[in-house]
Design an enzyme around this catalytic site. Sequence first.
Site, PDB file in Angstrom:
ATOM      1  N   CYS A 261     -10.325  88.299 -61.144  1.00 52.95           N
ATOM      2  CA  CYS A 261     -11.337  88.999 -61.886  1.00 52.95           C
ATOM      3  C   CYS A 261     -11.188  89.010 -63.529  1.00 52.95           C
ATOM      4  CB  CYS A 261     -11.573  90.272 -61.392  1.00 52.95           C
ATOM      5  SG  CYS A 261     -10.382  91.408 -61.836  1.00 52.95           S
ATOM      6  N   SER A 262      -9.899  89.346 -63.903  1.00 53.76           N
ATOM      7  CA  SER A 262      -9.671  89.518 -65.336  1.00 53.76           C
ATOM      8  C   SER A 262      -9.442  87.980 -65.873  1.00 53.76           C
ATOM      9  CB  SER A 262      -8.829  90.492 -65.778  1.00 53.76           C
ATOM     10  OG  SER A 262      -7.303  90.206 -64.890  1.00 53.76           O
ATOM     11  N   ASP A 279      -5.091  91.615 -68.248  1.00 53.59           N
ATOM     12  CA  ASP A 279      -5.318  92.580 -66.950  1.00 53.59           C
ATOM     13  C   ASP A 279      -6.414  93.574 -67.178  1.00 53.59           C
ATOM     14  OD1 ASP A 279      -3.456  91.039 -65.295  1.00 53.59           O
ATOM     15  OD2 ASP A 279      -1.981  92.830 -65.852  1.00 53.59           O
ATOM     16  N   HIS A 309     -10.839  96.581 -61.476  1.00 52.55           N
ATOM     17  CA  HIS A 309     -11.753  95.386 -61.480  1.00 52.55           C
ATOM     18  C   HIS A 309     -12.460  95.400 -62.632  1.00 52.55           C
ATOM     19  CE1 HIS A 309     -13.823  92.209 -59.423  1.00 52.55           C
ATOM     20  NE2 HIS A 309     -14.838  92.762 -59.488  1.00 52.55           N
ATOM     21  N   HIS A 321     -18.706  87.939 -61.392  1.00 48.65           N
ATOM     22  CA  HIS A 321     -17.116  88.573 -61.187  1.00 48.65           C
ATOM     23  C   HIS A 321     -16.814  87.452 -60.344  1.00 48.65           C
ATOM     24  CE1 HIS A 321     -17.767  91.277 -57.523  1.00 48.65           C
ATOM     25  NE2 HIS A 321     -18.936  90.321 -57.668  1.00 48.65           N
TER      26      HIS A 321
END
Length: 352
Positions: A261-262, A279, A309, A321
């Site tokens: 996600c990051s 992160d 998240h 995402h």
Amino acid sequence: MRRTVRGAVAVILTATTALVGWDGSAGAADRTDVAWSHHAARVGSGSVAPPSLQVGGSAWVSVSVATLWRSPDSPRVVDTPALANPARIQEWLTDLTLTQRRALNGHADTQALLGDQVRVVRLRPGWARVAVPSQPSQLDARGYPGWVPRRQLTARPPVSSPQQATVLARTAWLRTDRPDPARLFRISFGTRLSVLGEDDRWVRVVTPDGVVRRVLRSAVVLHLPGEPALPPSTSSLVKTATSFVGLPYLWAGLSGFGLDCSGLTWLDYRVHGITIPRDALPESRGGTPVTRPRPGDLLFYATDGLVHHVSMYVGNGTMVHAPRTGQRVQVVATSSPTYTSEYAGARRYYSP
């Protein structure tokens, strides 16, 4: 989900570098996907041996994607292709079962792309502990830390050039420097290489090992060193993020082969010349807090107050995402019950 912690252009060469011509061998990478031997032009210092890795010194990633591991003992047998030079990333990912993909959590933390600079923190036989300055992290002020096989790094300083090429395709073939270029291996979106020359079809680039290669002109954008590959705008941030829709989630993934996600948000902002933390948790603490997100802003989600998240708002009540292992990058409604119950705020990293 993501853990919270843990045609030609003249080349300007440095005083110690010169084009030394055809040397008869370009290393192991040349033999990948090529059934015949060939010659490779090398930009470098003639017969002088490349410098060795030194603690406290800089090094550069010399494979398409280098995975940063928690320790030299973290890789499993199934991870062997990812440790090679050249790294066999697609083979590695194809062979991983869903269970083995999930188990990357606790083994690997992030990745770095071909040509990325790292700082060598520690050396042991076969391995280097490095920090990646372009990936800010609360784990190390010098950059995101992790262990990388020494074979995937070079201490050779990169060739200076008046232009850089940044890959904007998800992946692109790096090829031999011949009139009929042969495929060597794929490199990732976001990879930046010095440019030696170009024509309507090809861009000639120099790898961190000083070898001249080719990449399709349509797969890259040319820009000045230090300038973004894509001028930042809310529409461009959203367009880039949504271009990864359908790409499988990969824990620690930071490339066009797979993203967490990051990793999705970090890589998007990278090509727009904006550095954000690697992160989700530190991303949620940077930028400017906003109550009404607009396209390009980052949305955060937490459990028991701990952010785990991140997504990007794309407008009209939707976000893009990379959800979790076993799923793919997708666009969903921000009103989805799972996410509304965990919503922890939004941050803005780009303002026109």
